[in-house]
Structures are given as structure tokens and as C-alpha cells.
Design a protein around this motif. Structure first.
Motif, PDB file in Angstrom:
ATOM      1  N   THR A  93       0.838  -1.204   0.000  1.00  0.00           N
ATOM      2  CA  THR A  93       0.000   0.000   0.000  1.00  0.00           C
ATOM      3  C   THR A  93       0.869   1.248   0.000  1.00  0.00           C
ATOM      4  O   THR A  93       0.653   2.175  -0.785  1.00  0.00           O
ATOM      5  N   HIS A 122      -6.744  -4.921  -6.010  1.00  0.00           N
ATOM      6  CA  HIS A 122      -6.954  -4.670  -4.575  1.00  0.00           C
ATOM      7  C   HIS A 122      -7.225  -3.170  -4.406  1.00  0.00           C
ATOM      8  O   HIS A 122      -6.762  -2.357  -5.213  1.00  0.00           O
ATOM      9  N   SER A 124      -5.828  -1.170  -2.653  1.00  0.00           N
ATOM     10  CA  SER A 124      -4.584  -0.396  -2.552  1.00  0.00           C
ATOM     11  C   SER A 124      -3.945  -0.157  -3.917  1.00  0.00           C
ATOM     12  O   SER A 124      -3.008   0.644  -4.014  1.00  0.00           O
ATOM     13  N   ASN A 174      -5.360 -11.367  -5.553  1.00  0.00           N
ATOM     14  CA  ASN A 174      -5.548 -11.912  -4.201  1.00  0.00           C
ATOM     15  C   ASN A 174      -6.932 -12.503  -4.017  1.00  0.00           C
ATOM     16  O   ASN A 174      -7.134 -13.380  -3.184  1.00  0.00           O
ATOM     17  N   ASP A 200       1.801  -4.678  -9.075  1.00  0.00           N
ATOM     18  CA  ASP A 200       1.494  -5.013  -7.686  1.00  0.00           C
ATOM     19  C   ASP A 200       1.851  -6.487  -7.514  1.00  0.00           C
ATOM     20  O   ASP A 200       1.146  -7.373  -7.994  1.00  0.00           O
ATOM     21  N   GLN A 203       0.885 -10.570  -4.270  1.00  0.00           N
ATOM     22  CA  GLN A 203       0.496 -11.987  -4.263  1.00  0.00           C
ATOM     23  C   GLN A 203       1.361 -12.842  -5.184  1.00  0.00           C
ATOM     24  O   GLN A 203       1.181 -14.063  -5.217  1.00  0.00           O
ATOM     25  N   SER A 223       4.733  -6.614  -0.197  1.00  0.00           N
ATOM     26  CA  SER A 223       4.767  -6.553   1.274  1.00  0.00           C
ATOM     27  C   SER A 223       5.560  -7.746   1.809  1.00  0.00           C
ATOM     28  O   SER A 223       5.356  -8.870   1.339  1.00  0.00           O
ATOM     29  N   HIS A 225       5.136  -9.238   4.642  1.00  0.00           N
ATOM     30  CA  HIS A 225       4.367 -10.209   5.432  1.00  0.00           C
ATOM     31  C   HIS A 225       3.682 -11.287   4.605  1.00  0.00           C
ATOM     32  O   HIS A 225       3.267 -12.313   5.134  1.00  0.00           O
ATOM     33  N   LYS A 226       3.608 -11.078   3.282  1.00  0.00           N
ATOM     34  CA  LYS A 226       3.003 -12.113   2.427  1.00  0.00           C
ATOM     35  C   LYS A 226       4.007 -13.231   2.135  1.00  0.00           C
ATOM     36  O   LYS A 226       3.643 -14.258   1.599  1.00  0.00           O
TER      37      LYS A 226
HETATM   38  N1  PMP Z   1      -2.289  -5.888  -3.380  1.00  0.00           N
HETATM   39  C1  PMP Z   1      -2.643  -7.162  -3.266  1.00  0.00           C
HETATM   40  C2  PMP Z   1      -2.845  -7.981  -4.506  1.00  0.00           C
HETATM   41  C3  PMP Z   1      -2.817  -7.719  -1.994  1.00  0.00           C
HETATM   42  O1  PMP Z   1      -3.175  -9.001  -1.860  1.00  0.00           O
HETATM   43  C4  PMP Z   1      -2.604  -6.917  -0.842  1.00  0.00           C
HETATM   44  C5  PMP Z   1      -2.813  -7.485   0.559  1.00  0.00           C
HETATM   45  N2  PMP Z   1      -3.987  -8.201   0.713  1.00  0.00           N
HETATM   46  C6  PMP Z   1      -2.234  -5.597  -1.029  1.00  0.00           C
HETATM   47  C7  PMP Z   1      -2.068  -5.108  -2.309  1.00  0.00           C
HETATM   48  C8  PMP Z   1      -2.006  -4.670   0.134  1.00  0.00           C
HETATM   49  O2  PMP Z   1      -0.948  -5.126   0.895  1.00  0.00           O
HETATM   50  P1  PMP Z   1      -0.629  -4.449   2.326  1.00  0.00           P
HETATM   51  O3  PMP Z   1      -1.917  -4.402   3.066  1.00  0.00           O
HETATM   52  O4  PMP Z   1       0.373  -5.384   2.930  1.00  0.00           O
HETATM   53  O5  PMP Z   1      -0.069  -3.108   2.040  1.00  0.00           O
END
Ligand code: PMP
Length: 406
Positions: A93, A122, A124, A174, A200, A203, A223, A225-226
């Protein structure tokens, strides 16, 4: 591949939920963390915690070296041409907002220009572009999604034109698991003119090898954490010449060369985009996470997850009333579905009673849910540490939930 041995690296997996062994199938929301990553985090705080870059003392130098070493590991993982193309952010994000904001500040985008995203994005990768359009008078255009969850490539070809200034799409959805042909889409955009291309990768980073030079994207966001790393750290890859040309977004410490009250000059990339103290431990842990994934092998991860996805898809298809969303062949390990007459939240809650953790709802993709005329789905998403037995437990939980609720 010895999955049981991999599972030993993930302490969180070895617990009971509601009296049943945990079956964690919410990996698209966040992945679990192996001991190697937990140790990298703990080691940082135990032994070298200090602020970076400005210190003369030994701890500051050790923390700086570890932080910059992490940048190099991440650059290598992405096949960036130099570590300076890797910017530490707080997540996908933050990375996408950074790009949208520097494009606004640079005056690159104006009235009559178009920002092209897809119907699979997403929030974001949608809202920051809407905000950019609001600020500049540009128009947001959306590549439609076909019934099987893939992007309408014919419509994409007609949407692209000299007015297109940005193309921003995810590599993997996602919500549906669709793998988008981003390399071809970027090549098509390059043919029509001067388009800034953004991927992006939130995923795709956990499931496949990434080569930003092969993709030829201008920016790639993800990110930590993924992909087995902690929350609060992410990456924006950017091509160096663009990073040099574009202005900074956030102002503060570290991003400057010289500050006077009359005028401030900016540091070189990547520091120009890294105002303030970063998540030092997170960056180091992210490098450890990528080392961990590479030790298993990205191709091995992909193969194991494909096995799980195929088994789950086959099992689910046999259940009466199931509709799977995202049926195109090119998919990563996400399985979204509904059962006729049953609310996604109710099914997810019963599955939780059986120890099976899935996600329900719109998955931060409300326009995509509207496209299919639904409010949400039940989503199972697999990681390399999931087993075929867990897939069977998932199918059994869906069957039981469907029986109880219908
Ligand atoms: N883009 C995609 C395709 C995502 O799956 C996600 C997280 N679900 C995001 C963006 C946003 O990631 P974050 O909340 O870690 O910034």
C-alpha cells in the motif's frame, strides 16, 4: 520435498483451534513466519539494535551494514540491476502510494491523461490512483474481467493509447488467484508510448520467482508479510533513472543532502524516498525470509502449491451448489468460492469451529465482487507448508458447513 520438515520451521502451525489441529489456509492475507525469520528479528534486537546511517559507534555500524546487506539480498531476489533500485517502505500500500504521489508532485500527470488499472485490483492499487486522478484531472480506466477471472486482453489493447500515462496491475489476484500476463501487458504498453508501468506483486512474491528486468516494469511493489516476513515492511523496486528523475514524496531525515530554511537539496535514490527511521529489523527479517524461500526454491514452492490448489479445486467441484470464482487455468494458490444459498461469513465461521482458517468477504476488492454480482466469497489460500491432508480437512469442513447451513 519434505513438507513435514518445512512445517517444523513454523511453530504457530502446531496448535489446536477449537479442539482441532489448526489448518491455516489464510496465506493470501498473511503468511506464517519460520524460525529462521523469527531468529533474524530477535538477533537484531538482542545484538545490534541501533539507528542506522548516522552513527559513528559500532552498533550503529553493524545495524547499517545489516540493513544495507538486506537491501542487496532483496535486489538480488528481484534481479534488480543495482541495490539502489530497492526502496524500503511499510508495505505494498505504501509503495503504490509512493509512486502515485511522486507522479503527482512531478507534474507528469495532467488533464486528459489516463491511468489504466484492472478490474482485479486490490483497493490499494485502486484508491491511490483515484486520488491521483482527483488531484490532477486525469481519468481512471479499468481493464474488464472475463467470466473465468482473467483480464480481457482485447479490451486492454483498445484501452491502451497515447493518452495512457500509467499502467498498474497485479501479477496475481488476491481474490481469485488469476496470474496476469504482466510481461506481455508491459511490452504492449511500451509500444504505445511513454507509459509508467507498475506491478502489484503482493500476491506473486510468495509463489513465484520474480525478475524485474525480464518483466521490464518501471515499479514493482510488495509486502514482506506475504512472504514469511513480518508486517510493517515492504519494498518498492523502481528503475534507477526514474528514481533519479522523480521528486521525493515524504520529507524528513535521511532523504536530504543539505537543509537550510531557504532551500533543501535531496539525497540520491534510494535514500531520497526513505524519510525517517525505517523498520530496520523488518528489512533484515525480510531478507532472511527471501533466503528461506530460496533455500526451498521458488519453483518447488510453486509446484507444491499447485498440487494443493488442484486437489482442493477437484474436491470442491464435487460438492453440490459450489461455484468457484476464478476458473481460468493460469492460477496461483487462491481458491475463492460460494455455496448456493449460504452466506460466506456463516460458512467461514463453521469452518473455524473445525480449526480451518479461511477468509470471507470482499478481500479488499469490492469492484471485483460487484462485477460478479456478489458481496464476497470464502477464500482458501495455500502456502508451501500446507499438506494434502489439510486440503482434505478443508473439503470435509466445507461439506459439513454446507450440510449444517442448508
Ligand atoms: N495488493 C494485493 C494484490 C494484496 O493481496 C494486498 C494485501 N492483501 C495488497 C495489495 C495490500 O498489501 P498491504 O496491506 O500489505 O499493504
Amino acid at each position: 520435498m519434505d513438507i513435514q520438515k518445512i512445517r517444523e520451521d513454523f511453530p504457530i502451525l502446531h496448535q489446536q483451534i477449537n479442539g482441532r489441529p489448526l489448518v491455516y489456509l489464510d496465506n493470501a492475507a498473511t503468511s506464517q513466519k519460520p524460525l529462521q525469520v523469527l531468529e533474524a528479528s530477535a538477533n537484531y534486537y538482542r545484538n545490534i539494535n541501533s539507528n542506522i546511517h548516522r552513527g559513528v559507534h559500532k552498533l550503529a555500524q553493524s545495524a547499517t551494514a545489516a540493513h544495507e546487506q538486506a537491501r542487496e539480498t532483496i535486489a538480488k531476489h528481484l534481479n534488480a540491476s543495482r541495490p539502489e533500485e530497492v526502496i524500503f517502505t511499510s508495505g505494498t500500500t505504501d509503495s503504490i502510494n509512493l509512486v502515485a504521489n511522486v507522479l503527482e508532485r512531478s507534474g507528469t500527470i495532467g488533464e486528459g491523461d489516463e491511468i489504466l488499472i484492472s478490474g482485479l485490483e486490490h483497493h490499494s492499487n485502486t484508491v491511490p490512483w483515484q486520488m491521483l486522478c482527483e488531484a490532477t484531472g486525469a481519468t481512471l480506466k479499468v481493464i474488464p474481467v472475463l467470466e473465468d477471472g482473467s483480464l480481457d486482453q482485447e479490451a486492454f489493447a483498445t484501452l491502451l493509447g497515447p493518452q495512457t500515462k500509467v499502467l498498474s496491475v497485479n501479477q496475481v489476484s488476491n481474490a481469485l488467484g488469476t496470474i496476469n500476463p504482466v510481461k506481455d501487458m508491459i511490452a504492449a504498453a511500451r509500444k504505445v508510448g511513454d507509459v509508467i508501468t507498475v506491478v502489484d506483486g503482493a500476491q506473486s512474491i510468495p509463489h513465484m520467482a520474480i525478475d524485474v528486468q525480464d518483466l521490464d516494469c518501471d515499479f514493482f511493489a510488495f509486502s514482506g508479510h506475504k512472504v514469511f516476513a513480518p508486517t510493517g515492511v515492504g519494498i518498492l523496486f523502481g528503475k534507477y533513472d526514474l528514481l533519479e528523475k522523480l521528486p521525493p514524496w515524504k520529507g524528513g531525515g535521511e532523504m536530504i543532502r543539505l537543509v537550510t530554511f531557504e532551500k533543501t537539496t535531496y539525497n540520491d535514490p534510494p535514500f531520497k524516498y526513505e524519510a525517517g527511521t525505517p523498520n530496520i529489523e523488518g528489512g533484515i527479517a525480510l531478507a532472511a525470509a527471501l533466503d528461506y524461500a530460496n533455500a526451498i526454491g521458488m519453483d518447488n514452492i510453486y509446484a507444491q502449491e499447485k498440487l494443493l490448489l488442484d486437489r482442493a479445486t477437484a474436491g470442491l467441484s464435487e460438492i453440490d451448489g459450489v461455484k468457484i470464482y476464478g476458473t481460468c487455468p493460469n492460477k496461483a494458490s487462491v481458491l475463492s468460492f460460494l455455496i448456493e444459498g449460504i452466506h460466506h461469513f456463516d460458512l467461514g465461521s463453521i469452518m473455524d469451529q473445525m480449526g480451518v482458517a479461511v477468509r470471507t468477504g470482499h478481500h479488499c476488492c469490492q469492484p471485483l465482487m460487484s462485477r460478479f454480482g456478489i458481496t464476497g466469497t470464502v477464500r482458501a489460500s495455500f502456502a508451501v507448508y500446507n499438506t494434502e491432508e489439510e486440503v482434505d480437512a478443508f473439503i470435509a469442513a466445507v461439506k459439513k458447513g454446507a450440510m449444517m447451513l442448508s
